[in-house]
Design a protein around this motif. Structure first.
Motif, PDB file in Angstrom:
ATOM      1  N   ASP A 180       2.354   5.941  -0.639  1.00  0.00           N
ATOM      2  CA  ASP A 180       3.495   5.014  -0.722  1.00  0.00           C
ATOM      3  C   ASP A 180       3.090   3.608  -0.280  1.00  0.00           C
ATOM      4  O   ASP A 180       3.555   2.610  -0.832  1.00  0.00           O
ATOM      5  N   TYR A 181       2.245   3.556   0.745  1.00  0.00           N
ATOM      6  CA  TYR A 181       1.818   2.257   1.263  1.00  0.00           C
ATOM      7  C   TYR A 181       1.050   1.480   0.189  1.00  0.00           C
ATOM      8  O   TYR A 181       1.275   0.279  -0.015  1.00  0.00           O
ATOM      9  N   ALA A 182       0.150   2.201  -0.496  1.00  0.00           N
ATOM     10  CA  ALA A 182      -0.606   1.546  -1.574  1.00  0.00           C
ATOM     11  C   ALA A 182       0.331   1.159  -2.720  1.00  0.00           C
ATOM     12  O   ALA A 182       0.177   0.089  -3.328  1.00  0.00           O
ATOM     13  N   VAL A 188      -5.697  -0.040   0.353  1.00  0.00           N
ATOM     14  CA  VAL A 188      -6.088   0.987   1.322  1.00  0.00           C
ATOM     15  C   VAL A 188      -7.536   1.388   1.058  1.00  0.00           C
ATOM     16  O   VAL A 188      -7.877   1.777  -0.061  1.00  0.00           O
ATOM     17  N   ILE A 189      -8.370   1.239   2.075  1.00  0.00           N
ATOM     18  CA  ILE A 189      -9.743   1.755   1.980  1.00  0.00           C
ATOM     19  C   ILE A 189      -9.777   3.033   2.805  1.00  0.00           C
ATOM     20  O   ILE A 189      -9.476   3.017   3.999  1.00  0.00           O
ATOM     21  N   LEU A 190     -10.111   4.118   2.129  1.00  0.00           N
ATOM     22  CA  LEU A 190     -10.045   5.428   2.766  1.00  0.00           C
ATOM     23  C   LEU A 190     -11.452   5.993   2.883  1.00  0.00           C
ATOM     24  O   LEU A 190     -12.099   6.281   1.880  1.00  0.00           O
ATOM     25  N   LEU A 201      -5.665  11.115  -3.782  1.00  0.00           N
ATOM     26  CA  LEU A 201      -5.161   9.759  -3.525  1.00  0.00           C
ATOM     27  C   LEU A 201      -5.899   8.634  -4.241  1.00  0.00           C
ATOM     28  O   LEU A 201      -5.293   7.626  -4.602  1.00  0.00           O
ATOM     29  N   CYS A 202      -7.219   8.787  -4.381  1.00  0.00           N
ATOM     30  CA  CYS A 202      -8.010   7.606  -4.759  1.00  0.00           C
ATOM     31  C   CYS A 202      -8.046   7.377  -6.266  1.00  0.00           C
ATOM     32  O   CYS A 202      -8.084   8.326  -7.058  1.00  0.00           O
ATOM     33  N   THR A 203      -8.052   6.118  -6.607  1.00  0.00           N
ATOM     34  CA  THR A 203      -8.217   5.762  -8.013  1.00  0.00           C
ATOM     35  C   THR A 203      -9.671   5.387  -8.280  1.00  0.00           C
ATOM     36  O   THR A 203     -10.202   5.658  -9.352  1.00  0.00           O
TER      37      THR A 203
END
Lengths: 310, 446
Positions: A180-182, A188-190, A201-203
């Motif tokens: 949601d934050y992104a 967001v760097i995870l 989550l990651c694109t």
């Protein structure tokens, strides 16, 4: 029309420690509104890369830009960071700690209080506001730290293993918070070793090993690139007679005898399906196998080039 | 600077609410106060008990007039209240032996010392001593005026008996002197001869030549005030530096430090901690003054130090705290536990304690060569200057040089501490071996 610079841009950054390349000519861009996966085995250089982005450490060469320019002192208020080696004040109340950390990110006391209440509610921790942090479980302390990181709504957040210590229910909640934050346009760097979380989550991802880039790009493209082309088949056919198959491996799929088939180029899955039809074989399952990111990670880490002497 | 103040406020509030701080700042002084009070009461009780036991004298030469001796000893104790000595002697002169006895009895009742009890023979006196009826026995030689010989008989021996022996010997000496003067001198002359410096007014001359009155009737003097100031400030400097070291180490062990350093510049963080914990140290001084020092004479002497000098001493307190705090944070960050940190920081504690070895010298010559040399060396400068300011007017040039030296040292130490602070942050989660530390120290340069 000029395009907006990416919120994070790393260009040809190198950093050495005592003759070891922690980072070796690393370049990457991270866009707004994306969850960007930073992957790599232990000691690969992820923490060093994060610290150079945060200006805690200066690179030996290359440049790091945030918000389209070199790091400025006021950017500390605009980047949230949840380090891997983290902790939180133990003897103070949850609310006091959140308000203090929010104030350090530039929030006014009242704003920090309002936001702290909102995030505690979002993380299902409203009843803990007046409790001392030390009285909370490790998982709840972890959620408090996630809240502290995004309390001030920084445009960039860097989360290093945000799910460590969380049970599956809390992990799912944390994942939804990150997503949601992104989605609100934040970057967001995870950094994580949990490939399932990356896939969820990651694109885009960047994988580093021995200080060097080994993978970089969209997750889908990377998975496509590293696909093995295997097809899982459950059928009555006699595969030995098939001229299209290069190799096959018997596996058990849900109790049924199955085979993972690798085709000879230029044969395609459609060709195999047609051959099965021609054999009048009964086909129970025919699935083009996806390569797990974990396999890609392990393969890339194992085959990463050895570090240049020096 | 806003963030430094936020850090300062947080550190101040979290420190003063720590159980360790509350125990050190409030409970310990109260406990020590109770212990000192009980000790004082016990000592007073023991002294009173000892005072009730008389001292035996055997005086075949008839040198000692016991009544005159008692009267003059009592009067000397009360001399601040008026010219009691002369009065006692006048009464003894006017009224003859009987009148003297009445005055002597009244005065002797007020005298804190034990009575002298005459015995006819040495054997009787020694028997009384053995039976515990007298504290000691003194046999005056039959030809005392010619020989001056006295034989003392004591039952107790050892270090702890010496003080009582000396007191009783002085009592006999006073009795002989009073009795001999009574024979040949008038009341006032005898009173002056018996206690010639019992009423001295002390005045202080400043470096500008101005004569000031000293409100110090008990003779504690500026040195006692100086000692009080030094002890308070010194204790506070080291306890506040210790708080800073513990707080920083706690941040590191809590692993909060990397979160903090991503929000606040390390230099600002360090300054905020210095301000907050320095404030906690000053609060500690204030509470000590209120709890234990205020009722005592040391505070009286502190107030006796001119305000300007007290403010300068306060300035050197701030300088001293900043210097030692930055040194202790720097070295403390190398330790993994508070015990290791304390061991590493012991070097600074020892170096800073150096001026105490020269306390007597600095007290006697506050502007002498030793005091000045120690004032111009950074590690010893703050405490030496506090000592000097407590005891004398210090030349402005010395103050300026000391502040300049300390200022340079502080800048260098803060820079070093800041780098160590950064390096220790980068070492998060790693063992603080020297090679590992040097690696991160170099990495933190850029």
């Amino acid at each position: 029309m000029t395009s907006q610079p990416p919120p994070v841009r790393v260009m040809h950054v190198s950093k050495r420690f005592e003759g070891t390349h922690a980072l070796d000519d690393v370049s990457l861009d991270v866009g707004a509104g994306e969850v960007f996966g930073l992957l790599g085995p232990n000691g690969a250089g992820k923490t060093t890369l994060i610290r150079t982005i945060l200006d805690i450490m200066k690179p030996d060469s290359g440049t790091v830009e945030v918000f389209g320019r070199r790091f400025a002192p006021e950017d500390r208020n605009r980047i949230g960071y949840l380090p891997e080696e983290r902790g939180i004040y133990q003897r103070q109340t949850v609310r006091d700690v959140l308000e203090y950390l929010g104030a350090l990110k530039g929030l006014s006391p009242s704003d920090a209080r309002t936001r702290a209440a909102r995030w505690l509610e979002r993380l299902e921790l409203s009843d803990t506001a007046q409790k001392k942090v030390e009285s909370l479980s490790k998982g709840n302390q972890q959620k408090i730290q996630i809240a502290a990181t995004i309390l001030a709504s920084p445009p960039i957040v860097i989360l290093d293993e945000p799910l460590s210590g969380l049970d599956p229910v809390s992990a799912r909640l944390a994942n939804s918070v990150i997503r949601d934050y992104a989605a609100e346009g934040h970057t967001v760097i995870l950094s994580t070793h949990q490939m399932a979380q990356v896939e969820t989550l990651c694109t885009r991802v960047f994988m580093i090993a021995r200080g060097r880039r080994v993978l970089y790009g969209g997750l889908r493209e990377i998975k496509r690139e590293h696909a093995t082309g295997a097809i899982r088949v459950v059928s009555t056919a006699r595969y030995e007679a098939c001229p299209l198959i290069a190799s096959m491996e018997p596996v058990s799929a849900g109790g049924a005898p199955a085979v993972d088939v690798h085709l000879k180029p230029p044969a395609t899955p459609d060709d195999l399906l047609q051959w099965l039809a021609a054999q009048r074989a009964s086909v129970e399952r025919f699935e083009k196998l996806d390569t797990p990111l974990e396999d890609i990670f392990v393969r890339a880490a194992l085959h990463a080039p050895a570090e240049a002497a020096g | 600077m806003r963030k430094a103040l936020l850090v300062a406020k947080w550190e101040f509030l979290t420190t003063i609410t720590r159980p360790g701080y509350i125990i050190v700042v409030i409970a310990l002084p109260v406990l020590y106060g109770v212990m000192f009070a009980l000790g004082g009461l016990a000592t007073r009780s023991a002294t009173a008990d000892a005072g009730r036991i008389p001292t035996a004298i055997v005086d075949p030469s008839h040198v000692i007039d016991v009544d005159v001796a008692a009267a003059m000893a009592g009067a000397r104790e009360r001399v601040q209240a008026g010219d009691a000595l002369a009065t006692a002697l006048e009464q003894s002169g006017d009224s003859g032996r009987g009148g003297m006895s009445a005055a002597a009895s009244a005065l002797a009742a007020a005298a804190p010392g034990s009575r002298l009890q005459p015995f006819a023979t040495v054997e009787e006196a020694v028997a009384a001593l053995a039976a515990g009826k007298v504290a000691a026995a003194f046999a005056i030689d039959a030809n005392y005026l010619q020989t001056g010989k006295i034989t003392a008989y004591n039952k107790d021996s050892g270090v702890f008996a010496q003080q009582g022996d000396q007191r009783r010997q002085n009592q006999v000496a006073d009795a002989i002197r009073a009795s001999l003067m009574r024979r040949s001198m008038s009341g006032e002359a005898a009173a002056r001869a018996y206690a010639p410096t019992s009423t001295v007014e002390r005045l202080h001359v400043t470096s500008a030549g101005v004569v000031e009155k000293i409100n110090d009737p008990y003779g504690l003097g500026p040195l006692a005030g100086s000692l009080g100031v030094i002890l308070l400030f010194t204790f506070s400097i080291f306890s506040a530096s210790g708080f800073l070291q513990q707080a920083t180490l706690a941040d590191r062990n809590n692993r909060v430090i990397e979160v903090l350093i991503s929000s606040v510049d390390p230099d600002e963080l360090l300054v905020g901690k210095l301000i907050g914990l320095g404030g906690a140290g000053l609060l500690q001084v204030g509470i000590y003054v209120a709890l234990i020092v205020a009722p005592g004479a040391v505070l009286f002497s502190i107030f006796q130090i001119p305000l300007a000098r007290l403010l300068l001493a306060l300035a050197f307190y701030v300088v001293g705290f900043t210097l030692f705090a930055s040194l202790m944070v720097g070295t403390g960050m190398l330790g993994r536990t508070s015990q290791e940190a304390a061991q590493l920081s012991a070097l600074w504690t020892l170096a800073s304690a150096f001026p105490f070895f020269f306390f007597a010298n600095i007290g006697a010559q506050p502007n002498g060569p030793v005091a000045r040399a120690l004032s111009f060396f950074p590690l010893t400068s703050p405490l030496t200057m506090i000592m000097r300011l407590g005891g004398a007017d210090v030349p402005a040039a010395d103050i300026a040089i000391a502040l300049a030296v300390d200022g340079i040292a502080i800048v260098l130490c803060l820079r070093a501490a800041s780098r160590i602070f950064r390096a220790a942050t980068l070492m998060q989660g790693k063992r603080a071996t020297l090679p590992e530390f040097l690696k991160w120290f170099r990495a933190s340069q850029a």
